[in-house]
Design an enzyme around this catalytic site. Structure first.
Site, short mmCIF file in Angstrom:
data_model
loop_
_atom_site.label_atom_id
_atom_site.label_comp_id
_atom_site.label_asym_id
_atom_site.label_seq_id
_atom_site.Cartn_x
_atom_site.Cartn_y
_atom_site.Cartn_z
N GLY A 1 0.88 -1.04 0.05
CA GLY A 1 -0.06 0.10 0.07
C GLY A 1 0.80 1.20 -0.20
O GLY A 1 2.10 1.21 0.05
N LEU B 1 4.97 3.73 6.27
CA LEU B 1 4.43 2.58 6.55
C LEU B 1 3.74 2.10 5.24
O LEU B 1 3.51 2.83 4.32
CB LEU B 1 3.12 2.50 7.68
CG LEU B 1 3.32 3.24 8.87
CD1 LEU B 1 2.09 2.89 9.82
CD2 LEU B 1 4.59 2.53 9.76
N CYS C 1 5.30 9.85 -0.35
CA CYS C 1 4.05 9.51 -0.12
C CYS C 1 2.82 10.33 -0.98
O CYS C 1 1.68 10.16 -0.65
CB CYS C 1 3.63 9.62 1.45
SG CYS C 1 4.68 8.65 2.52
N SER D 1 9.63 1.58 7.51
CA SER D 1 10.89 2.28 7.67
C SER D 1 11.09 3.28 8.68
O SER D 1 10.11 4.18 8.84
CB SER D 1 11.15 2.63 6.27
OG SER D 1 10.52 3.79 5.75
N THR E 1 8.14 6.14 -2.16
CA THR E 1 8.95 6.48 -1.08
C THR E 1 10.65 6.28 -1.57
O THR E 1 10.83 5.65 -2.33
CB THR E 1 8.72 5.89 0.59
OG1 THR E 1 9.35 6.33 1.43
CG2 THR E 1 9.03 4.47 0.44
#
Length: 218
Positions: A76, A143, A173, A157, A80
């Site tokens: 999802g 996430l 993101c 991370s 990044t």
């Protein structure tokens, strides 16, 4: 099989594609007797694009990306960056067996980072509708999960001591307003190992399990 045990492995610095294939292979063959695992690792420089990726989230053309590869993945989230000095945790969890939802796990992951940072006197917070953890409104942890047949893949991370420059080449993101930060900016003495020790301790508490190194299991 003891459900109160989760195994961990520390892989060190690895290529993204190798670990992507490894966690999918693990998930394909696991069964009701397979221990859940959490993998600690770093990646060589790479941009990864999640399933929610939108267009126009890369700010520079490929010639200015300094040959950092860009790959699409099945987690999802959106785009990044991963690189050395960033602590990554892959969560290979059987949600049904643990009787938790994906939302429960996301909350656990965010609380894990908040409690770990708080241990080192770094105050952090979450933002509504923006998964991850922030310090002074800058993002320090991202996430991204996938659920396959009730099993989770990918994870989180945490920026510890890394070169943040490549984040300037993207909208992290998919958000033009997100700025990144890292542990080093608040405590320059902490190492990845220092962080990892507390992450394991907090994971054990949050999941109510014993976190045991895989190769110590007979």
């Amino acid at each position: 099989m003891n459900n109160r045990i989760i195994l961990f492995q520390n892989f060190g610095l690895k290529h993204w594609i190798d670990m992507f294939n490894k966690m999918h292979a693990f998930t394909e063959v696991r069964n009701i007797n397979t221990y859940d695992e959490i993998w600690f690792l770093e990646h060589y420089p790479i941009f990864t694009q999640g399933l929610l990726q939108k267009i126009n989230t890369i700010t520079y053309n490929n010639d200015i990306l300094h040959d950092i590869p860009i790959v699409s993945t099945d987690r999802g989230g959106q785009i990044t960056y991963h690189g050395p000095g960033q602590q990554i945790l892959y969560f290979l969890i059987d949600l049904k067996r643990r009787k938790i939802t994906i939302r429960d796990l996301i909350n656990i992951m965010q609380n894990l980072i908040i409690e770990t940072l708080n241990y080192f006197s770094i105050k952090s917070h979450i933002k509504k509708n923006s998964p991850g953890v922030y310090v002074n409104n800058k993002k320090i942890s991202s996430l991204g999960l996938r659920v396959k047949k009730g099993f989770t893949l990918h994870g989180l991370s945490l920026n510890v001591d890394m070169d943040l420059t490549p984040f300037n080449y993207i909208y992290p993101c998919g958000d033009i307003n997100i700025k990144m930060t890292q542990v080093k900016e608040f405590n320059s003495f902490l190492t990845l190992n220092d962080i990892r020790v507390i992450l394991i301790k907090k994971l054990s508490q949050l999941l109510n399990v014993s976190i045991i190194e895989k190769f110590s299991i007979k």
